[in-house]
Scaffold this motif. Structure first.
Motif, PDB file in Angstrom:
ATOM      1  N   ASP A 145       6.944  -9.198  -5.589  1.00 31.72           N
ATOM      2  CA  ASP A 145       6.703 -10.221  -4.575  1.00 31.72           C
ATOM      3  C   ASP A 145       7.703 -11.348  -4.853  1.00 31.72           C
ATOM      4  N   GLU A 146       7.523 -12.480  -4.284  1.00 34.97           N
ATOM      5  CA  GLU A 146       8.524 -13.536  -4.403  1.00 34.97           C
ATOM      6  C   GLU A 146       8.638 -14.111  -5.807  1.00 34.97           C
ATOM      7  N   THR A 147       7.615 -13.980  -6.628  1.00 36.81           N
ATOM      8  CA  THR A 147       7.630 -14.622  -7.937  1.00 36.81           C
ATOM      9  C   THR A 147       7.572 -13.678  -9.123  1.00 36.81           C
ATOM     10  N   LYS A 148       7.065 -12.450  -8.950  1.00 38.16           N
ATOM     11  CA  LYS A 148       6.903 -11.569 -10.098  1.00 38.16           C
ATOM     12  C   LYS A 148       6.960 -10.104  -9.701  1.00 38.16           C
ATOM     13  N   LYS A 149       7.108  -9.267 -10.728  1.00 35.99           N
ATOM     14  CA  LYS A 149       7.056  -7.825 -10.553  1.00 35.99           C
ATOM     15  C   LYS A 149       5.706  -7.351 -11.073  1.00 35.99           C
ATOM     16  N   ILE A 150       5.046  -6.485 -10.298  1.00 34.01           N
ATOM     17  CA  ILE A 150       3.704  -6.026 -10.640  1.00 34.01           C
ATOM     18  C   ILE A 150       3.727  -4.515 -10.863  1.00 34.01           C
ATOM     19  N   PRO A 151       3.485  -4.058 -12.115  1.00 33.08           N
ATOM     20  CA  PRO A 151       3.430  -2.610 -12.366  1.00 33.08           C
ATOM     21  C   PRO A 151       2.105  -2.037 -11.875  1.00 33.08           C
ATOM     22  N   LYS A 152       2.160  -0.842 -11.307  1.00 34.03           N
ATOM     23  CA  LYS A 152       0.961  -0.173 -10.802  1.00 34.03           C
ATOM     24  C   LYS A 152       1.009   1.299 -11.180  1.00 34.03           C
ATOM     25  N   VAL A 153      -0.168   1.886 -11.328  1.00 32.94           N
ATOM     26  CA  VAL A 153      -0.301   3.311 -11.635  1.00 32.94           C
ATOM     27  C   VAL A 153      -1.384   3.868 -10.732  1.00 32.94           C
ATOM     28  N   ASP A 154      -1.106   5.010 -10.153  1.00 34.53           N
ATOM     29  CA  ASP A 154      -2.086   5.700  -9.329  1.00 34.53           C
ATOM     30  C   ASP A 154      -2.057   7.171  -9.719  1.00 34.53           C
ATOM     31  N   SER A 155      -3.181   7.810  -9.692  1.00 33.19           N
ATOM     32  CA  SER A 155      -3.224   9.248 -10.001  1.00 33.19           C
ATOM     33  C   SER A 155      -4.322   9.887  -9.156  1.00 33.19           C
ATOM     34  N   GLY A 156      -4.212  11.177  -9.028  1.00 30.92           N
ATOM     35  CA  GLY A 156      -5.201  11.905  -8.253  1.00 30.92           C
ATOM     36  C   GLY A 156      -4.841  13.373  -8.175  1.00 30.92           C
ATOM     37  N   THR A 157      -5.527  14.057  -7.276  1.00 31.15           N
ATOM     38  CA  THR A 157      -5.264  15.486  -7.113  1.00 31.15           C
ATOM     39  C   THR A 157      -4.718  15.754  -5.712  1.00 31.15           C
ATOM     40  N   LEU A 158      -4.004  16.839  -5.609  1.00 33.41           N
ATOM     41  CA  LEU A 158      -3.503  17.296  -4.313  1.00 33.41           C
ATOM     42  C   LEU A 158      -3.651  18.805  -4.271  1.00 33.41           C
ATOM     43  N   VAL A 159      -3.768  19.328  -3.079  1.00 34.04           N
ATOM     44  CA  VAL A 159      -3.937  20.759  -2.897  1.00 34.04           C
ATOM     45  C   VAL A 159      -2.706  21.309  -2.190  1.00 34.04           C
ATOM     46  N   LEU A 160      -2.102  22.323  -2.793  1.00 34.23           N
ATOM     47  CA  LEU A 160      -1.002  23.038  -2.167  1.00 34.23           C
ATOM     48  C   LEU A 160      -1.621  24.213  -1.428  1.00 34.23           C
ATOM     49  N   ILE A 161      -1.409  24.260  -0.113  1.00 35.33           N
ATOM     50  CA  ILE A 161      -1.999  25.300   0.729  1.00 35.33           C
ATOM     51  C   ILE A 161      -0.899  26.249   1.194  1.00 35.33           C
ATOM     52  N   ARG A 162      -1.069  27.521   0.955  1.00 37.48           N
ATOM     53  CA  ARG A 162      -0.097  28.539   1.387  1.00 37.48           C
ATOM     54  C   ARG A 162      -0.624  29.268   2.598  1.00 37.48           C
ATOM     55  N   GLU A 214       0.857  -1.182   0.000  1.00 36.43           N
ATOM     56  CA  GLU A 214       0.000   0.000   0.000  1.00 36.43           C
ATOM     57  C   GLU A 214       0.894   1.233   0.000  1.00 36.43           C
ATOM     58  N   ILE A 215       0.576   2.188  -0.851  1.00 33.35           N
ATOM     59  CA  ILE A 215       1.318   3.448  -0.880  1.00 33.35           C
ATOM     60  C   ILE A 215       0.343   4.561  -0.501  1.00 33.35           C
ATOM     61  N   TYR A 216       0.693   5.323   0.529  1.00 35.48           N
ATOM     62  CA  TYR A 216      -0.129   6.440   0.982  1.00 35.48           C
ATOM     63  C   TYR A 216       0.284   7.695   0.224  1.00 35.48           C
ATOM     64  N   VAL A 217      -0.690   8.371  -0.365  1.00 39.37           N
ATOM     65  CA  VAL A 217      -0.445   9.633  -1.054  1.00 39.37           C
ATOM     66  C   VAL A 217      -1.357  10.673  -0.423  1.00 39.37           C
ATOM     67  N   PRO A 218      -0.785  11.706   0.204  1.00 36.28           N
ATOM     68  CA  PRO A 218      -1.625  12.728   0.847  1.00 36.28           C
ATOM     69  C   PRO A 218      -2.415  13.528  -0.187  1.00 36.28           C
ATOM     70  N   THR A 219      -3.482  14.148   0.245  1.00 39.56           N
ATOM     71  CA  THR A 219      -4.311  14.951  -0.658  1.00 39.56           C
ATOM     72  C   THR A 219      -4.026  16.441  -0.537  1.00 39.56           C
ATOM     73  N   ALA A 220      -3.204  16.827   0.434  1.00 42.41           N
ATOM     74  CA  ALA A 220      -2.865  18.242   0.610  1.00 42.41           C
ATOM     75  C   ALA A 220      -1.539  18.351   1.348  1.00 42.41           C
ATOM     76  N   PHE A 221      -0.865  19.470   1.154  1.00 37.93           N
ATOM     77  CA  PHE A 221       0.337  19.786   1.933  1.00 37.93           C
ATOM     78  C   PHE A 221       0.504  21.289   1.988  1.00 37.93           C
ATOM     79  N   SER A 222       1.278  21.733   2.990  1.00 37.68           N
ATOM     80  CA  SER A 222       1.445  23.173   3.213  1.00 37.68           C
ATOM     81  C   SER A 222       2.919  23.491   3.446  1.00 37.68           C
ATOM     82  N   PRO A 223       3.649  23.803   2.380  1.00 43.31           N
ATOM     83  CA  PRO A 223       5.080  24.100   2.514  1.00 43.31           C
ATOM     84  C   PRO A 223       5.332  25.488   3.095  1.00 43.31           C
TER      85      PRO A 223
END
Length: 132
Positions: A115-132, A38-47
């Motif tokens: 995993d132990e027997t194969k490589k599995i390609p994955k693609v994920d996409s979405g939106t994120l909000v940059l908050i100032r 599982e890969i966690y991707v945040p939906t917002a960040f504030s640099p």
């Protein structure tokens, strides 16, 4: 009710990725992915320098064995504002040395888990909000 232009811009950017081959060339039609990564991707960040949520990055779970990783962030017009091939490197909210504006951005995450027997390609996409 009038539809916002940014919604259509997001769809055209997403359509662009599918049409140019950025998505996997041979999409799976059945769910054979049994990897528990599982890969966690945040939906917002504030640099803003407070050391909390200052960097946008995808965070792999502890059970992940990544063999490839590519994270791209695009603005609403489709311009590439950030790219990384390392899960340890994230976007600090700058573009060409300047602070990127507060806005909604699109990310595309391509990775390959092993995993132990194969490589599995994955693609994920979405939106994120940059908050100032």
């Amino acid at each position: 009710m009038k539809t916002k232009t940014t919604f259509f811009s997001f769809l055209s950017v997403l359509y662009f990725f599918v049409q140019t081959g950025t998505a996997p060339e041979n999409p799976h039609t059945e769910n054979t992915n049994t990897c528990a990564c599982e890969i966690y991707v945040p939906t917002a960040f504030s640099p803003n320098g407070d050391t909390q949520n200052d960097i946008f990055k995808a965070i792999p779970g502890t059970s992940c064995s990544l063999t490839q990783f590519n994270l791209k962030v695009f603005d609403r017009f489709g311009a590439l504002v950030f790219e990384s091939t390392s899960a340890d490197q994230g976007w600090d909210g700058t573009f060409k040395g300047q602070s990127a504006p507060q806005a909604t951005y699109l990310y595309v995450l391509q990775y390959e888990v092993s995993d132990e027997t194969k490589k599995i390609p994955k693609v994920d996409s979405g939106t994120l909000v940059l908050i100032r």
